[in-house]
Design a protein around this motif. Structure first.
Motif: not given
Length: 52
Positions: A3-4, A7-8, A10-11, A15, A18, A22
């Motif tokens: 899932n991460n 996100i990376y 898409e954004l 990234a 984020f 993390d």
């Protein structure tokens, strides 16, 4: 798929931030607490009078 990684992808422009957060969960927790305290400080010290 992780899932991460979604996100990376898409954004991509934030990234790196984020990914860094993390890797450093304690620092990100401290940042969140400080942001919460700053928000509470702003609410409690807001001057609710109007000058109309």
């Amino acid at each position: 798929m992780n899932n991460n990684n979604a996100i990376y992808r898409e954004l991509w422009f934030v990234a790196p931030v984020f990914k860094w957060l993390d890797k450093h969960p304690l620092i990100s927790d401290i940042i969140l607490v400080l942001e919460g305290l700053a928000a509470a400080w702003a609410v409690f010290n807001y001057n609710f009078t109007t000058n109309f």
